[in-house]
Design a protein around this motif. Sequence first.
Motif, PDB file in Angstrom:
ATOM      1  N   ASP A 245       0.820  -1.217   0.000  1.00  0.00           N
ATOM      2  CA  ASP A 245       0.000   0.000   0.000  1.00  0.00           C
ATOM      3  C   ASP A 245       0.852   1.265   0.000  1.00  0.00           C
ATOM      4  N   GLY A 246       2.111   1.124   0.390  1.00  0.00           N
ATOM      5  CA  GLY A 246       2.966   2.296   0.534  1.00  0.00           C
ATOM      6  C   GLY A 246       2.904   2.916   1.911  1.00  0.00           C
ATOM      7  N   ARG A 247       2.313   2.193   2.882  1.00  0.00           N
ATOM      8  CA  ARG A 247       2.235   2.712   4.250  1.00  0.00           C
ATOM      9  C   ARG A 247       3.519   2.464   5.032  1.00  0.00           C
ATOM     10  N   CYS A 248       4.382   1.558   4.547  1.00  0.00           N
ATOM     11  CA  CYS A 248       5.684   1.331   5.153  1.00  0.00           C
ATOM     12  C   CYS A 248       6.639   0.880   4.049  1.00  0.00           C
ATOM     13  N   ASP A 249       7.927   0.882   4.344  1.00  0.00           N
ATOM     14  CA  ASP A 249       8.893   0.474   3.322  1.00  0.00           C
ATOM     15  C   ASP A 249       9.900  -0.540   3.857  1.00  0.00           C
ATOM     16  N   ASP A 250       9.537  -1.236   4.967  1.00  0.00           N
ATOM     17  CA  ASP A 250      10.494  -2.133   5.604  1.00  0.00           C
ATOM     18  C   ASP A 250      10.135  -3.606   5.482  1.00  0.00           C
ATOM     19  N   ALA A 251       9.203  -3.962   4.583  1.00  0.00           N
ATOM     20  CA  ALA A 251       8.783  -5.366   4.488  1.00  0.00           C
ATOM     21  C   ALA A 251       8.796  -5.885   3.052  1.00  0.00           C
ATOM     22  N   PRO A 252       9.850  -5.611   2.280  1.00  0.00           N
ATOM     23  CA  PRO A 252       9.854  -6.071   0.881  1.00  0.00           C
ATOM     24  C   PRO A 252       9.853  -7.592   0.771  1.00  0.00           C
ATOM     25  N   GLY A 253      10.572  -8.264   1.652  1.00  0.00           N
ATOM     26  CA  GLY A 253      10.603  -9.722   1.597  1.00  0.00           C
ATOM     27  C   GLY A 253       9.244 -10.330   1.908  1.00  0.00           C
ATOM     28  N   LEU A 254       8.564  -9.777   2.896  1.00  0.00           N
ATOM     29  CA  LEU A 254       7.235 -10.263   3.251  1.00  0.00           C
ATOM     30  C   LEU A 254       6.238  -9.997   2.126  1.00  0.00           C
ATOM     31  N   ALA A 255       6.374  -8.875   1.473  1.00  0.00           N
ATOM     32  CA  ALA A 255       5.493  -8.578   0.343  1.00  0.00           C
ATOM     33  C   ALA A 255       5.692  -9.589  -0.774  1.00  0.00           C
TER      34      ALA A 255
END
Length: 305
Positions: free
Chosen positions: A163-173
């Motif tokens: 959603d763009g609400r955070c930028d610290d979970a690329p692996g989880l995404a």
Amino acid sequence: MILVGIDVGGSGTRIALGGSVSARHDLPELAASVVAADPRAAVTAMGEHAARMAGGVPIAAVAIGAAGLTTHAKGPRALEGAARDAFGTDRAIVTSDIVTAHLGALDGAPGAVLAAGTGSIALGTDLAGTWHRVDGWGHLLGDLGSGAWIGMEALRAAAEHLDGRCDDAPGLADIATEAFGDLVDWPAAVYPAVDRARIFGSLVPRVVECADHDSRAARILDAAASHLAATLLAALADDVPERVTLTGGLARADRITAPLLARVRAARPGVEVVRALGSPLDGAIALADRLVENPDPLPGHTRVV
């Protein structure tokens, strides 16, 4: 003489025979959430399967340890009647899976056991009058730190990232997208599912893998360890010896167990941490064996439902 032990967990049902016939079989289609939807039908299916495994030899006693089964049904005693009919025996006991997990892990000794897999629950007991259950309330109300909890937190973080609400979970995404496709399709993949907890829990191995390079995944696992430590410590009620062990799928994840046990040792410096000696299925067989000799094999036990 044939004994039947059954472990109903979040990822399926496991049946073991003991006594004159020894055999084990998995029924992945009978996960705890599926069993809870129709407990009597599930117990009947288990009985039919056990009879085939026994090959016509009479069953002396059956013990069922079930995640969620006792709290979704009218009560364990009603299910014990169904179990006696389904297994063709006058000795049957139905209880929480944490009771059989405890008996298996500590081999019938007192102490506290944390069972952490798809769900999470702990039991502290002196095997006499004290039986203190902690959590095990399902993935919507509890099971904090469990596989289902980790999976849900991972999906929430992945949704925030996409959603763009955070930028610290690329692996989880990436993990969530591979599992469920586009974000807009996730609700339809998860919400209607009867076995949501199993679906969430299935993500845990990938979450553990990506924790080295995804800071959000690492924080989720650390929070899981904190929740599980609190659950285990709460089980060390008065009269429960300070002896603890871990069982379940998460007990094999060092990324979770190391900080978990560090927290437990810091809070209770005198605690004895021991290796689990057996599985919940081993505990179910042991309980069935006790039941042959004693119709009330757990003194002071209230079924820990």
